[in-house]
Design a protein around this motif. Structure first.
Motif, short mmCIF file in Angstrom:
data_model
loop_
_atom_site.label_atom_id
_atom_site.label_comp_id
_atom_site.label_asym_id
_atom_site.label_seq_id
_atom_site.Cartn_x
_atom_site.Cartn_y
_atom_site.Cartn_z
N ASN A 96 0.84 -1.20 0.00
CA ASN A 96 0.00 0.00 0.00
C ASN A 96 0.88 1.25 0.00
O ASN A 96 1.52 1.56 1.00
N PRO A 97 0.86 2.00 -1.09
CA PRO A 97 1.70 3.20 -1.17
C PRO A 97 1.14 4.38 -0.37
O PRO A 97 1.78 5.41 -0.26
N HIS A 98 -0.05 4.21 0.19
CA HIS A 98 -0.70 5.31 0.91
C HIS A 98 -0.38 5.34 2.41
O HIS A 98 -0.93 6.14 3.14
N GLU B 227 -5.46 9.22 7.39
CA GLU B 227 -6.21 8.82 8.58
C GLU B 227 -5.30 8.06 9.54
O GLU B 227 -4.62 7.10 9.14
N PHE B 228 -5.28 8.47 10.79
CA PHE B 228 -4.47 7.83 11.81
C PHE B 228 -4.90 6.37 11.98
O PHE B 228 -6.09 6.08 12.13
N ILE B 229 -3.91 5.45 11.95
CA ILE B 229 -4.25 4.04 12.16
C ILE B 229 -3.43 3.39 13.27
O ILE B 229 -3.78 2.29 13.71
N GLY B 230 -2.35 4.01 13.73
CA GLY B 230 -1.58 3.37 14.78
C GLY B 230 -0.34 4.14 15.17
O GLY B 230 -0.07 5.23 14.67
N VAL B 231 0.42 3.52 16.07
CA VAL B 231 1.63 4.12 16.62
C VAL B 231 2.76 3.10 16.56
O VAL B 231 2.55 1.91 16.78
N ILE B 232 3.96 3.58 16.28
CA ILE B 232 5.18 2.76 16.26
C ILE B 232 6.04 3.16 17.46
O ILE B 232 6.26 4.35 17.70
N TYR B 233 6.51 2.15 18.20
CA TYR B 233 7.46 2.35 19.31
C TYR B 233 8.66 1.46 19.07
O TYR B 233 8.53 0.40 18.47
N GLN B 234 9.80 1.87 19.59
CA GLN B 234 10.96 0.99 19.53
C GLN B 234 10.75 -0.14 20.53
O GLN B 234 10.30 0.09 21.66
N ASP B 235 11.04 -1.37 20.13
CA ASP B 235 10.90 -2.54 20.99
C ASP B 235 11.95 -2.47 22.09
O ASP B 235 13.14 -2.40 21.81
N GLU B 236 11.51 -2.49 23.33
CA GLU B 236 12.43 -2.38 24.47
C GLU B 236 13.26 -3.64 24.66
O GLU B 236 14.30 -3.61 25.29
N ASP B 237 12.78 -4.77 24.12
CA ASP B 237 13.47 -6.04 24.32
C ASP B 237 14.49 -6.38 23.24
O ASP B 237 15.36 -7.20 23.45
N GLU B 238 14.36 -5.76 22.08
CA GLU B 238 15.26 -6.10 20.98
C GLU B 238 15.70 -4.82 20.27
O GLU B 238 14.93 -4.19 19.56
N ASP B 239 16.96 -4.47 20.45
CA ASP B 239 17.50 -3.25 19.87
C ASP B 239 17.35 -3.25 18.35
O ASP B 239 17.66 -4.25 17.69
N GLY B 240 16.86 -2.16 17.80
CA GLY B 240 16.70 -2.03 16.35
C GLY B 240 15.38 -2.56 15.82
O GLY B 240 15.11 -2.47 14.64
N SER B 241 14.54 -3.11 16.72
CA SER B 241 13.23 -3.61 16.32
C SER B 241 12.15 -2.66 16.83
O SER B 241 12.38 -1.89 17.77
N PHE B 242 10.97 -2.74 16.23
CA PHE B 242 9.90 -1.82 16.56
C PHE B 242 8.59 -2.57 16.76
O PHE B 242 8.40 -3.67 16.25
N MET B 243 7.67 -1.94 17.49
CA MET B 243 6.33 -2.48 17.73
C MET B 243 5.32 -1.56 17.05
O MET B 243 5.44 -0.34 17.14
N PHE B 244 4.35 -2.15 16.37
CA PHE B 244 3.28 -1.40 15.73
C PHE B 244 2.00 -1.68 16.50
O PHE B 244 1.57 -2.82 16.58
N GLU B 245 1.40 -0.64 17.07
CA GLU B 245 0.18 -0.79 17.86
C GLU B 245 -0.98 -0.14 17.11
O GLU B 245 -0.92 1.03 16.76
N MET B 246 -2.01 -0.93 16.89
CA MET B 246 -3.17 -0.44 16.13
C MET B 246 -4.44 -0.82 16.89
O MET B 246 -4.65 -1.99 17.21
N ALA B 247 -5.27 0.16 17.19
CA ALA B 247 -6.55 -0.11 17.83
C ALA B 247 -7.63 -0.21 16.76
O ALA B 247 -7.62 0.51 15.77
N ILE B 248 -8.54 -1.14 16.97
CA ILE B 248 -9.69 -1.30 16.06
C ILE B 248 -10.93 -1.06 16.89
O ILE B 248 -11.27 -1.86 17.76
N LEU B 249 -11.59 0.06 16.64
CA LEU B 249 -12.77 0.43 17.40
C LEU B 249 -14.01 -0.28 16.87
O LEU B 249 -14.15 -0.51 15.67
#
Length: 86
Positions: free
Chosen positions: A36-38, A58-80
């Motif tokens: 998805n290019p959008h 349209e906002f769909i989620g948040v990215i955080y750096q993974d605290e357990d693995e350096d250089g990795s990230f977590m994508f959090e998305m809520a579905i209402l």
């Protein structure tokens, strides 16, 4: 006089900053993975420890750096519930 002990929660772990180089890599990965290019990943003006993910503006989620693995990230998305087709 009785002594009262107040339990305090441990201080929240400080998250690592998500910089523009990380944002560019994550955005490219999400576009490629979801075909998805959008998808856009944008820095958050007040919170430097995360980035926002949008699709077609349209906002769909948040990215955080993974605290357990350096250089990795977590994508959090809520579905209402209101967003689900019932």
């Amino acid at each position: 006089m009785n002594a009262v002990t107040v339990a305090r929660e441990p201080a929240q772990l400080e998250r690592t900053l998500v910089d523009q180089a990380d944002i560019d890599k994550i955005q490219a990965h999400l576009k490629r993975t979801f075909g998805n290019p959008h998808i856009a990943v944008k820095a958050r003006p007040k919170q430097k420890d995360s980035a926002e993910v949008e699709m077609k503006g349209e906002f769909i989620g948040v990215i955080y750096q993974d605290e357990d693995e350096d250089g990795s990230f977590m994508f959090e998305m809520a579905i209402l519930a209101e967003d689900l087709d019932l």
